[in-house]
Motif scaffolding. Structure first.
Motif, PDB file in Angstrom:
ATOM      1  N   GLN A 174       4.953  -2.872  -6.182  1.00  0.00           N
ATOM      2  CA  GLN A 174       4.002  -3.584  -7.035  1.00  0.00           C
ATOM      3  C   GLN A 174       2.817  -2.690  -7.363  1.00  0.00           C
ATOM      4  O   GLN A 174       2.375  -1.905  -6.527  1.00  0.00           O
ATOM      5  CB  GLN A 174       3.512  -4.865  -6.348  1.00  0.00           C
ATOM      6  CG  GLN A 174       4.574  -5.939  -6.195  1.00  0.00           C
ATOM      7  CD  GLN A 174       4.000  -7.234  -5.669  1.00  0.00           C
ATOM      8  OE1 GLN A 174       3.239  -7.236  -4.706  1.00  0.00           O
ATOM      9  NE2 GLN A 174       4.332  -8.335  -6.316  1.00  0.00           N
ATOM     10  N   GLY A 219      -0.565  -3.708  -9.445  1.00  0.00           N
ATOM     11  CA  GLY A 219      -1.215  -4.737 -10.248  1.00  0.00           C
ATOM     12  C   GLY A 219      -0.215  -5.833 -10.580  1.00  0.00           C
ATOM     13  O   GLY A 219       0.432  -6.386  -9.695  1.00  0.00           O
ATOM     14  N   SER A 220      -0.069  -6.121 -11.863  1.00  0.00           N
ATOM     15  CA  SER A 220       0.889  -7.159 -12.284  1.00  0.00           C
ATOM     16  C   SER A 220       2.291  -6.602 -12.495  1.00  0.00           C
ATOM     17  O   SER A 220       3.211  -7.353 -12.812  1.00  0.00           O
ATOM     18  CB  SER A 220       0.394  -7.815 -13.581  1.00  0.00           C
ATOM     19  OG  SER A 220       0.333  -6.852 -14.637  1.00  0.00           O
ATOM     20  N   LEU A 221       2.453  -5.302 -12.330  1.00  0.00           N
ATOM     21  CA  LEU A 221       3.744  -4.656 -12.570  1.00  0.00           C
ATOM     22  C   LEU A 221       4.578  -4.636 -11.296  1.00  0.00           C
ATOM     23  O   LEU A 221       4.045  -4.545 -10.182  1.00  0.00           O
ATOM     24  CB  LEU A 221       3.529  -3.230 -13.066  1.00  0.00           C
ATOM     25  CG  LEU A 221       2.719  -3.058 -14.340  1.00  0.00           C
ATOM     26  CD1 LEU A 221       2.486  -1.589 -14.625  1.00  0.00           C
ATOM     27  CD2 LEU A 221       3.430  -3.726 -15.522  1.00  0.00           C
ATOM     28  N   THR A 222       5.895  -4.686 -11.466  1.00  0.00           N
ATOM     29  CA  THR A 222       6.801  -4.623 -10.327  1.00  0.00           C
ATOM     30  C   THR A 222       7.932  -3.639 -10.617  1.00  0.00           C
ATOM     31  O   THR A 222       8.174  -3.263 -11.764  1.00  0.00           O
ATOM     32  CB  THR A 222       7.423  -6.009 -10.026  1.00  0.00           C
ATOM     33  OG1 THR A 222       8.151  -6.458 -11.180  1.00  0.00           O
ATOM     34  CG2 THR A 222       6.352  -7.030  -9.671  1.00  0.00           C
TER      35      THR A 222
END
Length: 371
Positions: free
Chosen positions: A264, A266-269
């Motif tokens: 992960q 931030g908002s990214l995976t």
């Protein structure tokens, strides 16, 4: 899991693996999931290993968004082996094209010449392999069986930021990419790729495993002299088990695939998170090098690799002193390839922000004490 206090490994390969992966492999060394067997002791045809293999294949397909009409093959021989295996399977007796952007594409071109008429569509040798030739200048053979590029040159630190669109160049031929040193660090535009291959030891796992991802219509055309174990059609029909596969390598790579999918930022995976991290880390180091008059990176900015960052001291008589100081501070494997000299920091997926910051801190210290 408890994170170990280990040195920072900047090796270009075999390279650092995520500590979590190493700890899991160590914990399961004697007994995989209660089976009473270690993975290296298992039959490759037993239910336990088949479960490992199927999950690894499934996770890699998810991770790289591999389309359904591409086969994933787990093979042996490394990238150098694929330099022969690709023309043995894809050349069909026709010429093959190469774009030379560094040492690895040079090696690929030379090896393919043993099995096909290997020709150069473009070369960056005149620049000292510090740039990528503009695709508009490539002399592509419209009748070639395929065009081969090394999409990230480990030694020279040159990376394609965008894969070439051969159809836009008027060539309806497959693109083959050797992506050994940046696979799983960024997305792949499969609409432009016929075949991708990668040795695992740089960003995916231990040496000994080779990943081949090939479009199905390119399978089944091997030259008669192609060894059976390297025939993509036979390997695909037998789900990578025509011969005994590198079982340990597949197992560890599977752990890495799972690790990447869970990252992960931030908002990214997953892969998006890894790519964002790689961009941040590479930019941090390049920005420092560019601002310094004591160190230099010679690659043109548009072609700079995120994974492999070569740099040179302006006073190269101090190389040995620099490396000794780095080792004393737990910064390992920074010596550049013998063919180009200097230094090289490889920032593969397992590299942490802390490792990059520790390297920059040492670079600052060495420069200051050398003034």
């Amino acid at each position: 899991m408890t994170q170990l206090q280990r040195p920072f490994n900047f090796s270009a390969g075999p390279a650092a693996l995520p500590e979590e992966v190493l700890q899991t492999a160590a914990a399961e060394m004697l007994d995989w999931h209660g089976s009473g067997l270690g993975v290296m002791e298992m039959s490759h045809r037993g239910a336990e290993f088949i479960a490992i293999y199927e999950k690894a294949e499934r996770d890699l397909r998810t991770l790289l968004a591999v389309p359904s009409d591409y086969r994933i093959l787990f093979m042996q021989g490394g990238g150098i082996g694929e330099n022969a295996i690709v023309p043995l399977n894809l050349s069909r007796g026709a010429a093959v094209d190469f774009v030379l952007t560094g040492s690895w594409s040079q090696k690929s071109h030379k090896e393919a010449g043993k099995y096909a008429h290997s020709q150069i569509a473009a070369s960056a040798e005149a620049s000292g392999f510090t740039a990528i030739p503009d695709p508009a200048t490539w002399q592509v053979n419209q009748k070639a069986a395929y065009l081969h590029i090394c999409s990230n040159e480990t030694i020279h630190g040159v990376e394609f930021q965008e894969l070439p669109d051969l159809k836009a160049l008027g060539a309806d031929i497959p693109l083959v990419i050797d992506c050994s040193s940046h696979i799983a660090s960024r997305t792949i535009d499969w609409s432009r790729v016929g075949l991708a291959f990668a040795g695992a030891q740089k960003n995916l796992g231990p040496a000994g495993l080779t990943i081949v991802i090939v479009r199905e219509d390119l399978i089944g055309h091997a030259l008669p002299i192609c060894p059976s174990a390297f025939n993509y059609e036979l390997v695909a029909k037998n789900d990578s088990m025509y011969n005994t596969p590198p079982t340990w390598g597949i197992y560890v790579a599977g752990l890495v695939f799972d690790w990447v999918l869970r990252q992960q930022e931030g908002s990214l995976t997953g892969l998006a998170a890894i790519e964002a991290r790689n961009i941040r880390q590479a930019s941090r180091l390049y920005d420092f090098l560019d601002a310094s008059s004591f160190y230099q990176n010679r690659v043109q900015p548009a072609a700079r690799s995120r994974m492999n960052i070569p740099f040179f001291l302006t006073d190269e008589s101090r190389n040995a002193e620099f490396l000794a100081g780095a080792k004393a501070r737990g910064l390992l494997q920074l010596k550049g390839h013998k063919s180009v000299g200097g230094m090289r920091a490889s920032l593969y997926n397992a590299m942490s922000d802390a490792g990059v910051e520790a390297l920059i801190a040492y670079l600052q210290e060495f420069e200051k004490t050398s003034a």
